[in-house]
Design a protein around this motif. Structure first.
Motif, PDB file in Angstrom:
ATOM      1  N   VAL A 279     -29.447 -14.802   9.423  1.00  0.00           N
ATOM      2  CA  VAL A 279     -30.852 -14.813   9.051  1.00  0.00           C
ATOM      3  C   VAL A 279     -31.483 -16.117   9.513  1.00  0.00           C
ATOM      4  O   VAL A 279     -30.787 -17.090   9.825  1.00  0.00           O
ATOM      5  N   LYS A 280     -32.813 -16.164   9.554  1.00  0.00           N
ATOM      6  CA  LYS A 280     -33.509 -17.384   9.941  1.00  0.00           C
ATOM      7  C   LYS A 280     -33.283 -18.452   8.872  1.00  0.00           C
ATOM      8  O   LYS A 280     -33.118 -18.131   7.689  1.00  0.00           O
ATOM      9  N   PRO A 281     -33.274 -19.735   9.264  1.00  0.00           N
ATOM     10  CA  PRO A 281     -33.045 -20.797   8.275  1.00  0.00           C
ATOM     11  C   PRO A 281     -33.983 -20.708   7.073  1.00  0.00           C
ATOM     12  O   PRO A 281     -33.566 -20.941   5.932  1.00  0.00           O
ATOM     13  N   GLN A 282     -35.242 -20.328   7.326  1.00  0.00           N
ATOM     14  CA  GLN A 282     -36.214 -20.252   6.246  1.00  0.00           C
ATOM     15  C   GLN A 282     -35.893 -19.139   5.255  1.00  0.00           C
ATOM     16  O   GLN A 282     -36.368 -19.163   4.115  1.00  0.00           O
ATOM     17  N   ALA A 283     -35.102 -18.163   5.684  1.00  0.00           N
ATOM     18  CA  ALA A 283     -34.763 -17.030   4.817  1.00  0.00           C
ATOM     19  C   ALA A 283     -33.395 -17.175   4.171  1.00  0.00           C
ATOM     20  O   ALA A 283     -32.977 -16.295   3.413  1.00  0.00           O
ATOM     21  N   MET A 284     -32.696 -18.281   4.436  1.00  0.00           N
ATOM     22  CA  MET A 284     -31.332 -18.413   3.957  1.00  0.00           C
ATOM     23  C   MET A 284     -31.241 -18.463   2.433  1.00  0.00           C
ATOM     24  O   MET A 284     -30.369 -17.822   1.829  1.00  0.00           O
ATOM     25  N   THR A 285     -32.125 -19.226   1.791  1.00  0.00           N
ATOM     26  CA  THR A 285     -32.070 -19.329   0.329  1.00  0.00           C
ATOM     27  C   THR A 285     -32.201 -17.971  -0.321  1.00  0.00           C
ATOM     28  O   THR A 285     -31.435 -17.614  -1.234  1.00  0.00           O
ATOM     29  N   ALA A 286     -33.164 -17.173   0.151  1.00  0.00           N
ATOM     30  CA  ALA A 286     -33.365 -15.836  -0.415  1.00  0.00           C
ATOM     31  C   ALA A 286     -32.144 -14.955  -0.167  1.00  0.00           C
ATOM     32  O   ALA A 286     -31.736 -14.183  -1.042  1.00  0.00           O
ATOM     33  N   ALA A 287     -31.546 -15.067   1.022  1.00  0.00           N
ATOM     34  CA  ALA A 287     -30.364 -14.255   1.336  1.00  0.00           C
ATOM     35  C   ALA A 287     -29.195 -14.628   0.431  1.00  0.00           C
ATOM     36  O   ALA A 287     -28.490 -13.749  -0.079  1.00  0.00           O
ATOM     37  N   LEU A 288     -28.993 -15.911   0.203  1.00  0.00           N
ATOM     38  CA  LEU A 288     -27.905 -16.354  -0.664  1.00  0.00           C
ATOM     39  C   LEU A 288     -28.137 -15.899  -2.099  1.00  0.00           C
ATOM     40  O   LEU A 288     -27.205 -15.482  -2.799  1.00  0.00           O
ATOM     41  N   ASN A 289     -29.398 -15.957  -2.531  1.00  0.00           N
ATOM     42  CA  ASN A 289     -29.717 -15.493  -3.889  1.00  0.00           C
ATOM     43  C   ASN A 289     -29.452 -13.996  -4.039  1.00  0.00           C
ATOM     44  O   ASN A 289     -28.969 -13.539  -5.077  1.00  0.00           O
ATOM     45  N   GLU A 290     -29.759 -13.234  -2.990  1.00  0.00           N
ATOM     46  CA  GLU A 290     -29.556 -11.790  -3.052  1.00  0.00           C
ATOM     47  C   GLU A 290     -28.075 -11.434  -3.120  1.00  0.00           C
ATOM     48  O   GLU A 290     -27.697 -10.434  -3.739  1.00  0.00           O
ATOM     49  N   LEU A 291     -27.250 -12.263  -2.500  1.00  0.00           N
ATOM     50  CA  LEU A 291     -25.815 -11.989  -2.554  1.00  0.00           C
ATOM     51  C   LEU A 291     -25.283 -12.089  -3.979  1.00  0.00           C
ATOM     52  O   LEU A 291     -24.370 -11.355  -4.363  1.00  0.00           O
ATOM     53  N   ALA A 292     -25.848 -13.010  -4.774  1.00  0.00           N
ATOM     54  CA  ALA A 292     -25.519 -13.139  -6.200  1.00  0.00           C
ATOM     55  C   ALA A 292     -24.006 -13.133  -6.445  1.00  0.00           C
ATOM     56  O   ALA A 292     -23.491 -12.345  -7.225  1.00  0.00           O
TER      57      ALA A 292
END
Length: 275
Positions: free
Chosen positions: A77-90
């Motif tokens: 994912v794009k660097p700007q979307a990484m936090t959201a992606a990590l949160n979604e992985l939970a």
């Protein structure tokens, strides 16, 4: 999976199915590293998902579903979307081998989002992976095993070459191999312009310029000789090449390329700091 050197038995998951992810996926399939049925992807763009299903890859509706189906997770994912992606992985990355190809996202940041059990690898590939000629730098998190590194190399070497570097040099690698293709494209375009300037048709000039760059690069890699030595082999006293080299030196080509790599590396460091 606690770490296995058998890529064929490994289930791979990709968060993101853009150009870099699709290049890696197609490279692995083409090289026989893994069967398409062992790969799952997620991407918000429907066309990207459909392109992957056409390859036999399973498209999932969420990042969490990809994590559930995978032994190895590739965060594309794009660097700007990484936090959201990590949160979604939970926690879905807990205990897995996780490979990030996002520029500027450190191992520490990834580990904080994934949990201490995640085995994290940070990778900087480049776009020539799309044609099997990629260059990738990678660094390993503290929990990554030798068997994990073998899997990483199977992935990266299916689309080119890979070299391990300390994490402190990842921004430098980003400036050189990550951004470098764009600098080379600019050089090819300029060489083509030069050909047109002296009378060659544009299509012919572009092909000749691109093949000249390709051939010169292959000479460096296959002979192992220093580029300066190879340059001198083409440069006869009082000849055409030294006249051109003089023009390049007068125009500051070397300094401009050094500055370009440095600027790109500094920008990578800024992205890592959230700037």
């Amino acid at each position: 999976m606690s770490g296995s050197s058998s890529a064929a038995d490994t289930r791979w998951g990709f968060l993101g199915a853009g150009k870099m992810a699709s290049a890696l996926i197609r490279g692995m399939i083409r090289a026989g590293v893994v069967a398409p049925s062992a790969i799952a992807v997620s991407d918000p763009v429907r066309e990207a998902r459909e392109a992957m299903t056409a390859e036999g890859v399973t498209a999932c509706s969420s990042n969490a579903e990809v994590a559930d189906r995978s032994d190895v997770l590739v965060l594309a994912v794009k660097p700007q979307a990484m936090t959201a992606a990590l949160n979604e992985l939970a926690g879905g990355g807990r205990g897995k081998l996780v490979i990030s190809v996002a520029a500027g996202i450190s191992v520490t940041q990834l580990s904080a989002g994934l949990g201490p059990e995640a085995r994290v690898v940070r990778v900087m590939p480049n776009t020539p992976a799309l044609v099997g000629e990629g260059t990738a730098a990678y660094c390993l998190g503290p929990s990554v095993s030798g068997e994990d590194e073998t899997l990483v190399l199977r992935l990266l070497e299916s689309v080119g070459i890979a070299r391990r570097v300390p994490e402190g040099l990842m921004d430098a690698a980003t400036g050189l191999c990550g951004s470098g293709p764009a600098f080379v494209y600019a050089m090819i375009e300029a060489l083509s312009d030069g050909g047109v300037r002296v009378g060659l048709p544009r299509d012919l000039a572009t092909v000749m310029a691109a093949q000249t760059v390709l051939g010169a690069a292959r000479m460096v890699l296959e002979t192992g000789q220093h580029p300066g030595v190879l340059k001198d082999q083409v440069t006869s006293p009082g000849g055409t090449t030294i006249a051109g080299i003089h023009a390049l030196e007068r125009g500051g080509l070397r300094a401009a390329l050094i500055d370009a790599v440095q600027a790109a590396a500094l920008r990578s460091a800024e992205l890592a700091e959230g700037r």
